[in-house]
Design a protein around this motif. Structure first.
Motif, PDB file in Angstrom:
ATOM      1  N   TYR A   1       0.837  -1.196   0.000  1.00 26.66           N
ATOM      2  CA  TYR A   1       0.000   0.000   0.000  1.00 26.66           C
ATOM      3  C   TYR A   1       0.875   1.251   0.000  1.00 26.66           C
ATOM      4  O   TYR A   1       1.755   1.402   0.856  1.00 26.66           O
ATOM      5  N   GLU A   2       0.635   2.129  -0.934  1.00 34.73           N
ATOM      6  CA  GLU A   2       1.479   3.309  -1.105  1.00 34.73           C
ATOM      7  C   GLU A   2       1.455   4.230   0.105  1.00 34.73           C
ATOM      8  O   GLU A   2       2.441   4.922   0.389  1.00 34.73           O
ATOM      9  N   GLU A   3       0.334   4.255   0.830  1.00 33.44           N
ATOM     10  CA  GLU A   3       0.230   5.160   1.970  1.00 33.44           C
ATOM     11  C   GLU A   3       1.037   4.697   3.177  1.00 33.44           C
ATOM     12  O   GLU A   3       1.210   5.447   4.139  1.00 33.44           O
ATOM     13  N   GLU A   4       1.534   3.468   3.150  1.00 32.01           N
ATOM     14  CA  GLU A   4       2.354   2.958   4.243  1.00 32.01           C
ATOM     15  C   GLU A   4       3.830   3.198   3.946  1.00 32.01           C
ATOM     16  O   GLU A   4       4.268   3.019   2.805  1.00 32.01           O
ATOM     17  N   PRO A   5       4.604   3.616   4.953  1.00 36.29           N
ATOM     18  CA  PRO A   5       6.032   3.931   4.725  1.00 36.29           C
ATOM     19  C   PRO A   5       6.898   2.733   4.396  1.00 36.29           C
ATOM     20  O   PRO A   5       8.023   2.894   3.923  1.00 36.29           O
ATOM     21  N   GLY A   6       6.421   1.522   4.667  1.00 36.33           N
ATOM     22  CA  GLY A   6       7.214   0.326   4.359  1.00 36.33           C
ATOM     23  C   GLY A   6       8.270   0.042   5.412  1.00 36.33           C
ATOM     24  O   GLY A   6       8.051   0.241   6.606  1.00 36.33           O
ATOM     25  N   ILE A   7       9.443  -0.402   4.965  1.00 32.07           N
ATOM     26  CA  ILE A   7      10.552  -0.717   5.863  1.00 32.07           C
ATOM     27  C   ILE A   7      11.586   0.395   5.736  1.00 32.07           C
ATOM     28  O   ILE A   7      12.157   0.605   4.660  1.00 32.07           O
ATOM     29  N   GLN A   8      11.848   1.114   6.816  1.00 32.59           N
ATOM     30  CA  GLN A   8      12.746   2.263   6.776  1.00 32.59           C
ATOM     31  C   GLN A   8      13.839   2.142   7.833  1.00 32.59           C
ATOM     32  O   GLN A   8      13.567   1.780   8.982  1.00 32.59           O
ATOM     33  N   PHE A   9      15.063   2.483   7.423  1.00 35.91           N
ATOM     34  CA  PHE A   9      16.211   2.484   8.327  1.00 35.91           C
ATOM     35  C   PHE A   9      16.701   3.912   8.470  1.00 35.91           C
ATOM     36  O   PHE A   9      17.123   4.538   7.503  1.00 35.91           O
ATOM     37  N   ASN A  10      16.602   4.443   9.681  1.00 41.39           N
ATOM     38  CA  ASN A  10      17.094   5.784   9.973  1.00 41.39           C
ATOM     39  C   ASN A  10      18.430   5.650  10.692  1.00 41.39           C
ATOM     40  O   ASN A  10      18.476   5.377  11.893  1.00 41.39           O
ATOM     41  N   ALA A  11      19.516   5.809   9.945  1.00 39.93           N
ATOM     42  CA  ALA A  11      20.854   5.609  10.509  1.00 39.93           C
ATOM     43  C   ALA A  11      21.167   6.641  11.585  1.00 39.93           C
ATOM     44  O   ALA A  11      21.843   6.339  12.573  1.00 39.93           O
TER      45      ALA A  11
END
Length: 208
Positions: A51-61
């Motif tokens: 779903y495009e409205e979901e940020p998905g899997i994100q890594f904030n270093a």
């Protein structure tokens, strides 16, 4: 797994604080069961949600966080991927964290379906952390929050101190039992007065 005729839409949600030395490559390896299940060849390719409205899997270093709000089509075999991911994240986590997983029945239509049938929706709460104590702390905090929220409808917060104390006792008993089992597992086969053998001595990878 192919999304064709997949019986579930599976949503994974959670945030994990990572150790300061964790690299993107290490995280990619730990999360391989997820992005590979989605049919991708890398974390970058598989990080997007269905779903495009979901940020998905994100890594904030910079903030050392892994944020997951990600949906994939799949089946019950996705549970094995979750087990493998928990094992990998345990090695990278700075502290305990909870991961919520919801299985939505993609084949159930509430409007058109037989009302005598129920959706096969399911919900799983997983926990990761660098050690059992960190995992149990998250479990304890979540339980206390749920219990207090429910009981505050009938009692003042000051009246619930004893309830929280009893919850703490339960978790301390569980932790003491876990430590005892690990210590027994470290004994050689011939050790111990009773001659009985303990567990493997391996640290639990994750607790459901």
């Amino acid at each position: 797994m192919s999304s064709y005729n997949a019986p579930f839409e599976i949503h994974v949600h959670g945030q994990v604080l990572l150790r300061a030395d964790v690299t993107f490559e290490q995280l990619q390896d730990a999360l391989q069961p997820l992005w590979a299940y989605a049919g991708a060849r890398s974390l970058a390719a598989g990080a997007a949600s269905a779903y495009e409205e979901e940020p998905g899997i994100q890594f904030n270093a910079k903030e050392r966080t892994l944020q997951i709000c990600w949906t994939v089509s799949g089946d019950q075999d996705f549970r094995q991927a979750l087990d493998d991911v928990c094992m990998g994240l345990n090695e990278l986590a700075e502290e305990g964290a909870a991961i919520e997983v919801t299985f939505y029945d993609a084949e159930f239509d509430e409007e058109e379906g037989d009302r005598s049938q129920e959706a096969r929706d399911d919900f799983v709460m997983l926990f990761v952390g660098p050690n059992p104590a960190a995992i149990m702390k998250v479990q304890r905090d979540m339980l206390v929050q749920d219990v207090i929220q429910m009981m505050e409808r009938h009692f003042e917060a000051s009246e619930l101190v004893g309830v929280v104390s009893e919850i703490d006792k339960l978790f301390m008993q569980r932790f003491d039992s876990l430590l005892s089992s690990l210590e027994i597992g470290k004994l050689p086969p011939s050790g111990g007065g009773s001659g009985s053998r303990g567990g493997s001595g391996h640290r639990p990878r994750h607790l459901h």
